[in-house]
Every structure is written in structure tokens, then in C-alpha cells.
Design a protein around this motif. Structure first.
Motif, PDB file in Angstrom:
ATOM      1  N   VAL A   1      25.339  30.832  36.701  1.00 38.86           N
ATOM      2  CA  VAL A   1      26.697  30.643  37.215  1.00 38.86           C
ATOM      3  C   VAL A   1      27.525  31.883  36.861  1.00 38.86           C
ATOM      4  CG1 VAL A   1      26.725  28.135  37.401  1.00 38.86           C
ATOM      5  CG2 VAL A   1      27.249  29.158  35.191  1.00 38.86           C
ATOM      6  N   ASP A   2      27.879  32.640  37.887  1.00 37.72           N
ATOM      7  CA  ASP A   2      28.732  33.826  37.721  1.00 37.72           C
ATOM      8  C   ASP A   2      30.153  33.323  37.962  1.00 37.72           C
ATOM      9  OD1 ASP A   2      30.277  36.093  38.091  1.00 37.72           O
ATOM     10  OD2 ASP A   2      28.890  37.058  39.493  1.00 37.72           O
ATOM     11  N   THR A   3      30.900  33.171  36.872  1.00 40.70           N
ATOM     12  CA  THR A   3      32.197  32.484  36.941  1.00 40.70           C
ATOM     13  C   THR A   3      33.346  33.476  36.966  1.00 40.70           C
ATOM     14  OG1 THR A   3      32.333  32.386  34.528  1.00 40.70           O
ATOM     15  CG2 THR A   3      31.260  30.538  35.625  1.00 40.70           C
ATOM     16  N   TRP A   4      34.113  33.459  38.034  1.00 44.92           N
ATOM     17  CA  TRP A   4      35.329  34.294  38.087  1.00 44.92           C
ATOM     18  C   TRP A   4      36.520  33.441  37.686  1.00 44.92           C
ATOM     19  CZ3 TRP A   4      40.068  33.685  40.224  1.00 44.92           C
ATOM     20  CH2 TRP A   4      40.946  34.788  40.100  1.00 44.92           C
TER      21      TRP A   4
ATOM     22  N   GLY B   1      37.407  44.373  42.185  1.00 43.94           N
ATOM     23  CA  GLY B   1      38.044  45.066  41.058  1.00 43.94           C
ATOM     24  C   GLY B   1      39.521  44.745  40.999  1.00 43.94           C
ATOM     25  N   ARG B   2      40.196  45.325  40.026  1.00 45.36           N
ATOM     26  CA  ARG B   2      41.623  45.063  39.864  1.00 45.36           C
ATOM     27  C   ARG B   2      42.429  45.889  40.864  1.00 45.36           C
ATOM     28  NH1 ARG B   2      43.261  40.872  36.584  1.00 45.36           N
ATOM     29  NH2 ARG B   2      45.250  41.930  36.665  1.00 45.36           N
ATOM     30  N   ILE B   3      43.552  45.341  41.264  1.00 45.90           N
ATOM     31  CA  ILE B   3      44.446  46.103  42.138  1.00 45.90           C
ATOM     32  C   ILE B   3      45.572  46.736  41.333  1.00 45.90           C
ATOM     33  CG2 ILE B   3      44.092  44.869  44.301  1.00 45.90           C
ATOM     34  CD1 ILE B   3      46.600  43.183  43.528  1.00 45.90           C
TER      35      ILE B   3
ATOM     36  N   HIS C   1      36.845  43.148  28.499  1.00 49.11           N
ATOM     37  CA  HIS C   1      38.165  42.986  27.880  1.00 49.11           C
ATOM     38  C   HIS C   1      39.227  43.676  28.705  1.00 49.11           C
ATOM     39  CE1 HIS C   1      35.995  41.317  24.687  1.00 49.11           C
ATOM     40  NE2 HIS C   1      35.585  42.436  24.155  1.00 49.11           N
ATOM     41  N   ARG C   2      40.301  42.967  28.900  1.00 49.10           N
ATOM     42  CA  ARG C   2      41.400  43.511  29.693  1.00 49.10           C
ATOM     43  C   ARG C   2      42.268  44.428  28.872  1.00 49.10           C
ATOM     44  NH1 ARG C   2      44.171  38.525  32.742  1.00 49.10           N
ATOM     45  NH2 ARG C   2      45.941  39.907  32.859  1.00 49.10           N
ATOM     46  N   LEU C   3      42.500  45.620  29.398  1.00 47.18           N
ATOM     47  CA  LEU C   3      43.394  46.557  28.726  1.00 47.18           C
ATOM     48  C   LEU C   3      44.268  47.201  29.783  1.00 47.18           C
ATOM     49  CD1 LEU C   3      40.738  48.243  26.443  1.00 47.18           C
ATOM     50  CD2 LEU C   3      42.716  46.962  25.618  1.00 47.18           C
TER      51      LEU C   3
ATOM     52  N   GLY D   1      45.631  39.568  41.078  1.00 47.29           N
ATOM     53  CA  GLY D   1      45.528  40.942  40.585  1.00 47.29           C
ATOM     54  C   GLY D   1      44.161  41.558  40.833  1.00 47.29           C
ATOM     55  N   ASP D   2      43.282  40.824  41.508  1.00 50.18           N
ATOM     56  CA  ASP D   2      41.962  41.352  41.865  1.00 50.18           C
ATOM     57  C   ASP D   2      41.887  41.513  43.375  1.00 50.18           C
ATOM     58  OD1 ASP D   2      41.189  41.164  39.253  1.00 50.18           O
ATOM     59  OD2 ASP D   2      39.637  39.663  39.555  1.00 50.18           O
ATOM     60  N   SER D   3      41.042  42.438  43.805  1.00 49.86           N
ATOM     61  CA  SER D   3      40.745  42.497  45.231  1.00 49.86           C
ATOM     62  C   SER D   3      39.370  41.872  45.437  1.00 49.86           C
ATOM     63  CB  SER D   3      40.755  43.936  45.731  1.00 49.86           C
ATOM     64  OG  SER D   3      39.797  44.684  45.020  1.00 49.86           O
TER      65      SER D   3
ATOM     66  N   GLN E   1      40.436  33.815  34.951  1.00 47.27           N
ATOM     67  CA  GLN E   1      41.332  34.694  34.189  1.00 47.27           C
ATOM     68  C   GLN E   1      42.019  33.923  33.068  1.00 47.27           C
ATOM     69  OE1 GLN E   1      43.935  35.363  37.729  1.00 47.27           O
ATOM     70  NE2 GLN E   1      43.348  37.499  37.439  1.00 47.27           N
ATOM     71  N   THR E   2      42.577  34.664  32.140  1.00 50.67           N
ATOM     72  CA  THR E   2      43.394  34.040  31.096  1.00 50.67           C
ATOM     73  C   THR E   2      44.413  33.104  31.759  1.00 50.67           C
ATOM     74  OG1 THR E   2      43.190  36.062  29.789  1.00 50.67           O
ATOM     75  CG2 THR E   2      44.941  34.531  29.138  1.00 50.67           C
ATOM     76  N   GLU E   3      44.973  33.568  32.859  1.00 46.97           N
ATOM     77  CA  GLU E   3      46.042  32.827  33.533  1.00 46.97           C
ATOM     78  C   GLU E   3      45.552  31.587  34.270  1.00 46.97           C
ATOM     79  OE1 GLU E   3      45.376  36.017  33.714  1.00 46.97           O
ATOM     80  OE2 GLU E   3      47.194  37.223  33.469  1.00 46.97           O
TER      81      GLU E   3
HETATM   82  C1  WTA Z   1      37.655  39.988  35.729  1.00 44.81           C
HETATM   83  C2  WTA Z   1      38.359  36.429  31.498  1.00 44.81           C
HETATM   84  C3  WTA Z   1      34.218  39.611  38.500  1.00 44.81           C
HETATM   85  C4  WTA Z   1      38.674  39.937  36.858  1.00 44.81           C
HETATM   86  C5  WTA Z   1      37.864  35.030  31.846  1.00 44.81           C
HETATM   87  C6  WTA Z   1      39.758  39.050  36.291  1.00 44.81           C
HETATM   88  C7  WTA Z   1      35.594  38.980  36.769  1.00 44.81           C
HETATM   89  C8  WTA Z   1      39.770  39.463  34.833  1.00 44.81           C
HETATM   90  C9  WTA Z   1      34.788  37.847  36.526  1.00 44.81           C
HETATM   91  C10 WTA Z   1      40.300  38.408  33.923  1.00 44.81           C
HETATM   92  C11 WTA Z   1      33.621  37.658  37.341  1.00 44.81           C
HETATM   93  C12 WTA Z   1      36.465  37.843  35.136  1.00 44.81           C
HETATM   94  N1  WTA Z   1      33.396  38.562  38.314  1.00 44.81           N
HETATM   95  N2  WTA Z   1      35.308  39.847  37.753  1.00 44.81           N
HETATM   96  N3  WTA Z   1      32.777  36.642  37.160  1.00 44.81           N
HETATM   97  N4  WTA Z   1      35.355  37.174  35.504  1.00 44.81           N
HETATM   98  N5  WTA Z   1      36.610  38.952  35.878  1.00 44.81           N
HETATM   99  O1  WTA Z   1      41.971  37.367  31.628  1.00 44.81           O
HETATM  100  O2  WTA Z   1      39.151  41.237  37.104  1.00 44.81           O
HETATM  101  O3  WTA Z   1      40.199  38.410  30.147  1.00 44.81           O
HETATM  102  O4  WTA Z   1      41.013  39.248  36.896  1.00 44.81           O
HETATM  103  O5  WTA Z   1      39.730  36.464  31.639  1.00 44.81           O
HETATM  104  O6  WTA Z   1      38.390  39.744  34.532  1.00 44.81           O
HETATM  105  O7  WTA Z   1      40.134  38.765  32.574  1.00 44.81           O
HETATM  106  P1  WTA Z   1      40.566  37.772  31.424  1.00 44.81           P
END
Ligand code: WTA
Length: 654
Positions: free
Chosen positions: A415-418, A521-523, A532-534, A506-508, A420-422
């Protein structure tokens, strides 16, 4: 829009069906998933109300589902009351009191098993200790801990009494800790003498002392867990050892029944401006999506042993370690250590030893371990595994295939899970017993999640493989509620376009001809280093805060293991340093950024020039900087630049 080259993934068309063996045992079968999607489509609010009744034990049942009267500040289940800690622990005591809740392993190999009953007692004792120190509902408590069970106990104890925790990742510096404490106006700090990582002690208390001596006036008390055992300073009247704080405390603590919208926690995350923002999550809505995703995506069942390798300092460690799996009554694994200590077989050894069935990690870890070859995983019995997951960044098909064949032995769905913190919980992801996966695609939206792609005008993109903004078009229970202390910033960041109609991730992304989502990726100016988000601005602000620096621009270049590496272009006050001076300055600036933000933000490359490439209107040419950072040939015309000569300097040619 992102510059990511999508050609390589456009050719990816291998399909992987879940094995019959997996599907036979899976919680959700194809018909179940279809029914969930259908219910959500027919009656969106009714769907979530049903889920909330089914998966949360309410103290006062709710009668209202969604309140959108103050959109985009959405509220869910507003007149219901409940307690998250009760839902994670107490409700399992009737028939799972002796079941293992937490299996802990330290880097040195020390292990502990904690049953649900023990967890209950520990959480209650610590909750009572918090109360003794005067912490009550709504107070903010910052937790700066190593990855040990006490971190989860502290989180659960806060939840139990309605205090709002904010975890600061143990890898962040004293300055980052101070900024977060000050922004949250926290009344208490919970830390440890130190943690262990990569065979070294991480001096958490030293960093905490430094933070506290440079601000943090709101802090009244510090509770310190003894973990590393090295000598630290304890300040009389302020610092208490954890063991002393819980001594004599009662092992029961009546949960504080909070309203559904009561904030459960804040978690600071990077955005496109310099200052990290405190993402506010609710209690009931957050917990609901944490539970449903642990059931639907990780298929957690009574005999599963779930290891999500994320630290509690990140959202993944909240939703898939500290809250979600416990709320389902699962057994989880917590590991304090590095994946390559004592060698690159550590994860796989732990899988064998603890008979882990569901394993969730980041692409960067997979790529790093893949580099060590197949011998390490092949040394261990991985037959307990039945499901694998990834999160944090796009996974390249090569790493996906390695995970699938060498770790999952072609038996385990991935499971490739997309998310975000939000978003609080998984959004785009395969359902393991149902979805036919494609390496590198996070596939489809979960039931009840309205995800789409729009163009600049906010129109839905229906054309296959055309990239656009990833948006969520309807509110969902676990969505971010606001930015702590800054409602404006919440709206400006997440609802800046399309008349505020859609949540902007915030992603495309694009959808292929079969409707599969691919994250491009991020926009915005957010980097993704090892998942890690920076914020680029965050690192730039740190650099220009150094006395020798006048200007800095930060971009990323692709990196084999980390996904992205940080490249900083720096202009110094004095002459451009060269040779040995440049080397010294690089070392100085790297450690400076480490102090300002944390080791994860140290630039991989730093280049000096007399100026940054700017257009005649003064705009920094970030695209050009990215080309230079990647070492690629510059094909665009640079003659229109205000200062063309710096290009050669930045390329290291002058
Ligand atoms: C990226 C982490 C591609 C994305 C849970 C998102 C991903 C940001 C994936 C959030 C995935 C997270 N495939 N990109 N499976 N999972 N991202 O807030 O850019 O640390 O907006 O949360 O990570 O990062 P955050």
C-alpha cells in the motif's frame, strides 16, 4: 507547476493483483469496498456518521455530523463527547487486557512487552502526575522524547486529561524546540536525559536546557525520563524525574470527556514561509480516520503485529503508532534505533523475531536498505509478513519492485499511501485485498475522500496524464482544523485559490488512463528530504541569520536514497570564499543550520557566488538554480539575467 519529469513513470504499466491468499483473509473484499464507496457517494455525511458510530465509543452520542457554517473551518460531530485515550485503551480491557499492546526494542536489543492493562495503568499514573503538576484540559504540553513507549504513554496521558500535546521530533535543535514551545505557549515539557541513535547518545536534556534558557517563559515544569543514563543537569523546582512524578500515583484516572472538536494535538510542520506552522487536529474526527484507515488500509486484525517505523515526532507516528492501531486493539512495535545498527539486516531480523505481519516504512529507508543487497533480508525468515506499506514521498518503481520481491516475496500487497500532516490519515492508497497496484502509484482515494485534480482556473482535469493541482473537494473528519493561533494562515495556505472551494494539498498530480493517481511533487517551496518536509525559506532564513551571510537560496537536487538533497547557494558579506576558506565556511554553515533547525536540514552542498541569478525585475531564478544543482546542462537563455557571470561561479567553473 512542478518540473518533475514524468516520462519515466509514464511507461510504468505493470499490474499487481493481490494474492488470493491475502484477499481470502482480508477485512475488505471487493464488494465491501464497492459498498463503502457507494454509501459515501449517495450520502456523504450519513456515511461518515455511520462510520463514527461504528468505530468510536461516545460518551455523549452526537446528533450533528458536519457543521460547515464557518467554512473552511469545518467541524464534525460537534455535540458529541468522547475521549481518545479511552477509545485507544479502556474499551479493549474487557476482552484484551492481557493482549500485548506494545512490543518495544531498543537499539541495544533490549525488549519490553506492554499489555493493554499495563498500558492503561501507566497512562493513568502519568495522567495523574500531569494533573498533580497542574496540567488540565486545553493546556499545551510539548513532548521531546526518544522513540520509547513512554513517548506514547505521555501522548495518551495528555489525551486522557484533555491536554493538547505537541511533539517535537528529537532530531530538532534547541532553537527549533524553543520556537515551538513559544508558539504553543506550552506549560510543560516532557523529555528524557537522552536517546540512542546510531550508537550515539542524543542529548535531549542538554538541548532542552538550552531551549529553556533562551525563552520558553510559559514552561512551569519539565518531566525527565531516565533513558540514556548519562549525567545531566536537573534544575530544582522545575525538573522532575519521570519515576518521581509517577511515584504513588493512582493507576486509574477517569478520562476527561471532551467535545469532539477539542484539539487532540498540535504538530508543527514546514510550509512555504520561514516559520513552521502548528497544525491543529481534533479529537473525534481525527481518531475516526485514524481507525478507518488502520482497518481498511492496514487490514489490522486481532492476530496482527504492526510495525510502522515512523518516529512519533511525525504525523505518521501519531496516526499509525500512537493512536490508530491502538484504537483498533492491535499489537504494535516500537523501535528506538537506526535501521543499519548493528548492520543493514536489523529491520529484517526484527520482522523475524517479533513475527511482524504488517510493515510500514518510507521509500528512503527502502532505497537505503536496497543498496546493501539481498543477502541481509535473505538471512531472515520474513514469512510472517502479509502486508507492506510506504509513505512520505513518491516511491520509484525500482524500489517498489525490490520491496515487492525481496521483502514481500511477491505474496504481500504494497500500500503506497499518500497523505499529509494536514490530512491526518491516509487519503490516496490501494486497499490491499482489492486494488490492483502499479509500482509508483498511490492508486485511488479512500471511501469518503473526494480527491481530484484541477487546473489553474480550478476546472477538473479529465484528460489522462495531464498534471494539475491535487485538491480535496469535500471536508473530511480528520482534516486540519486551523493553524495554531493563526486562522488567516490556515485559509491562505490551504484555501488560497478556487474561491476557497477546495483544499489545496500543495502537491501536483496526474491520473493515468486507468484513473490511477500519480504524485508528481510539491508545487510550493517545500522540500522532501528522506520523507521529511522542510521549507526552503526555513533553511534560507537560518543561513541568512549567520553573520557572514547576506543572501541565500535553497533548492533541491534529486538524490538516490534521500529522494531530494538540499543545495544552498550562498552570498557572503565579505569576498566570495574559495579553496580552503570555502571548505571552512561550508562546514561552519552546515553546523549552523544544524543548530538552528536540526541535523536533517543541513545542506548537502553549499556553493558560493558574488550574487544570485536574478531576472531584471529582481526575481531569483529558482528553476535555473535547480538545473545548476542537478548538474544539468543549462538550456535556457541566461543572457537576460541581471548578473550572468554568477552562473559560472555557481556551477563551480569560475
Ligand atoms: C509527500 C507525511 C508521494 C507529499 C504523511 C505530501 C507523498 C507530503 C506520499 C506530506 C506518497 C507523502 N507518494 N508523495 N505516498 N506520502 N508524500 O506532512 O508531497 O510529512 O504533500 O506527511 O509528503 O508530508 P508530511
Amino acid at each position: 507547476m512542478s518540473d518533475v519529469d514524468i516520462k519515466s513513470v509514464l511507461t510504468e504499466n505493470r499490474l499487481f493483483k493481490p494474492s488470493a491468499e491475502f484477499t481470502a483473509k482480508a477485512r475488505l473484499k471487493p464488494d465491501d469496498l464497492k459498498a463503502l464507496h457507494q454509501q459515501a457517494e449517495e450520502d456523504y455525511e450519513g456515511f461518515w456518521a455511520n462510520q463514527a458510530r461504528q468505530h468510536i465509543d461516545w460518551h455523549t452520542p452526537f446528533t450533528k455530523t458536519l457543521d460547515d457554517s464557518q467554512a473552511p473551518h469545518f467541524k464534525w460531530f460537534t455535540d458529541g463527547t468522547m475521549n481518545v485515550s479511552y477509545n485507544c485503551i479502556d474499551r479493549h480491557l474487557a476482552n484484551k487486557a492481557d493482549k500485548t499492546a506494545i512490543i518495544f526494542e531498543g537499539e541495544a536489543g533490549d525488549t519490553r512487552h506492554i499489555s493493554y492493562q499495563q498500558l492503561h495503568d501507566d497512562v493513568c499514573q502519568f495522567a495523574n502526575a500531569l494533573k498533580t503538576k497542574g496540567i488540565s484540559k486545553g493546556d499545551r504540553v510539548v513532548i521531546y522524547m526518544p522513540m520509547v513507549p513512554e513517548a506514547v504513554i505521555a501522548m495518551q496521558a495528555c489525551a486522557r486529561i484533555g491536554a493538547i500535546h505537541s511533539i517535537v521530533f528529537g532530531g530538532f535543535s534547541a532553537d527549533s524546540l524553543r520556537d515551538r514551545i513559544d508558539d504553543a505557549q506550552a506549560a510543560m515539557l516532557i523529555t528524557a536525559d537522552g536517546g540512542t541513535r546510531g550508537g550515539k547518545i542524543v542529548g535531549l536534556k542538554e538541548a532542552a536546557d538550552k531551549a529553556l534558557s533562551s525563552g520558553c517563559d510559559s514552561i512551569n515544569d519539565v518531566i525527565v525520563l531516565k533513558r540514556s543514563g548519562h549525567d545531566i543537569n536537573m534544575q530544582d523546582g522545575r525538573d522532575t524525574w519521570w519515576s518521581d512524578a509517577i511515584a504513588g500515583q493512582d493507576k486509574t484516572c477517569e478520562p476527561e470527556w471532551v467535545e469532539a472538536e477539542h484539539p487532540l494535538f498540535l504538530l508543527y510542520t514546514s510550509g512555504s514561509t520561514g516559520k513552521p506552522k502548528g497544525i491543529v487536529h481534533s479529537s473525534a474526527g481525527y481518531l475516526l480516520n485514524a481507525v478507518t484507515s488502520n482497518l481498511w488500509v492496514f487490514d489490522l486484525q486481532d492476530d496482527d503485529i504492526f510495525w510502522c517505523t515512523a518516529d512519533v515526532g511525525w504525523i505518521t507516528g501519531h496516526t499509525y503508532v500512537a493512536y490508530g492501531p491502538l484504537a483498533t486493539g492491535a499489537s504494535i512495535v516500537i523501535f528506538e534505533g537506526a535501521p543499519v545498527i548493528p548492520d543493514a539486516g536489523r529491520f529484517w531480523k526484527m520482522v523475524e523475531q517479533h513475527k511482524i505481519t504488517v510493515f510500514y516504512t518510507a521509500p528512503t529507508a527502502i532505497r537505503a536498505l536496497m543498496k546493501f543487497g539481498d543477502d541481509y533480508p535473505n538471512k531472515y525468515d520474513l514469512s510472517s509478513l502479509r502486508l507492506l506499506g510506504t509513505v512520505g514521498e513518491p516511491i520509484n518503481p525500482e524500489a517498489w519492485m525490490w520491496y515487492h520481491t525481496v521483502i514481500g516475496k511477491e505474496r504481500c500487497p504494497i500500500v503506497d499511501t499518500w497523505w499529509q500532516t494536514e490530512t491526518g490519515a491516509n487519503v490516496l492508497t490501494p486497499i490491499p485485498g482489492v486494488t490492483v497496484t502499479k509500482p509508483g502509484s498511490c492508486t485511488f482515494a479512500l471511501p469518503g475522500m473526494a480527491v481530484d485534480i484541477v487546473n489553474e482556473e480550478g476546472e477538473f482535469i479529465t484528460e489522462a496524464n495531464k498534471g494539475g493541482y491535487l485538491v480535496i473537494t469535500k471536508p473530511w473528519p480528520s482534516m486540519v482544523r486551523t493553524v495554531w493561533g493563526d486562522d488567516e494562515r490556515y485559509i491562505d495556505t490551504y484555501f488560497p485559490k478556487f474561491d476557497g472551494k477546495y483544499y489545496l494539498a500543495g502537491d501536483s498530480a496526474r491520473r493515468d488512463e486507468d484513473g490511477y493517481f500519480w504524485i508528481m511533487g510539491r508545487i510550493d517551496d517545500v522540500l522532501n528530504v528522506s520523507g521529511h518536509r522542510l521549507g526552503t525559506m526555513e533553511i534560507e532564513s537560518a543561513l541568512v541569520a549567520h553573520e557572514a551571510v547576506v543572501e541565500a537560496a535553497v533548492v533541491s537536487r534529486p538524490h538516490e536514497v534521500k529522494g531530494e538533497a538540499i543545495v544552498a547557494f550562498v552570498i557572503c558579506k565579505e569576498d566570495r570564499p574559495v579553496g580552503e576558506d570555502a571548505e571552512k565556511m561550508v562546514a561552519e554553515l552546515r553546523s549552523w543550520v544544524g543548530e538552528q533547525i536540526g541535523a536533517i536540514a543541513k545542506p548537502d552542498d553549499i556553493r558560493f557566488a558574488d550574487g544570485l541569478p536574478k531576472t531584471r525585475s529582481g526575481k531569483i531564478m529558482r528553476r535555473l538554480l535547480r538545473t545548476i544543482a542537478a548538474g544539468e546542462e543549462i538550456t535556457s537563455d541566461t543572457s537576460t539575467l541581471e548578473n550572468e557571470a554568477v552562473v559560472a561561479q555557481l556551477q563551480g567553473e569560475a
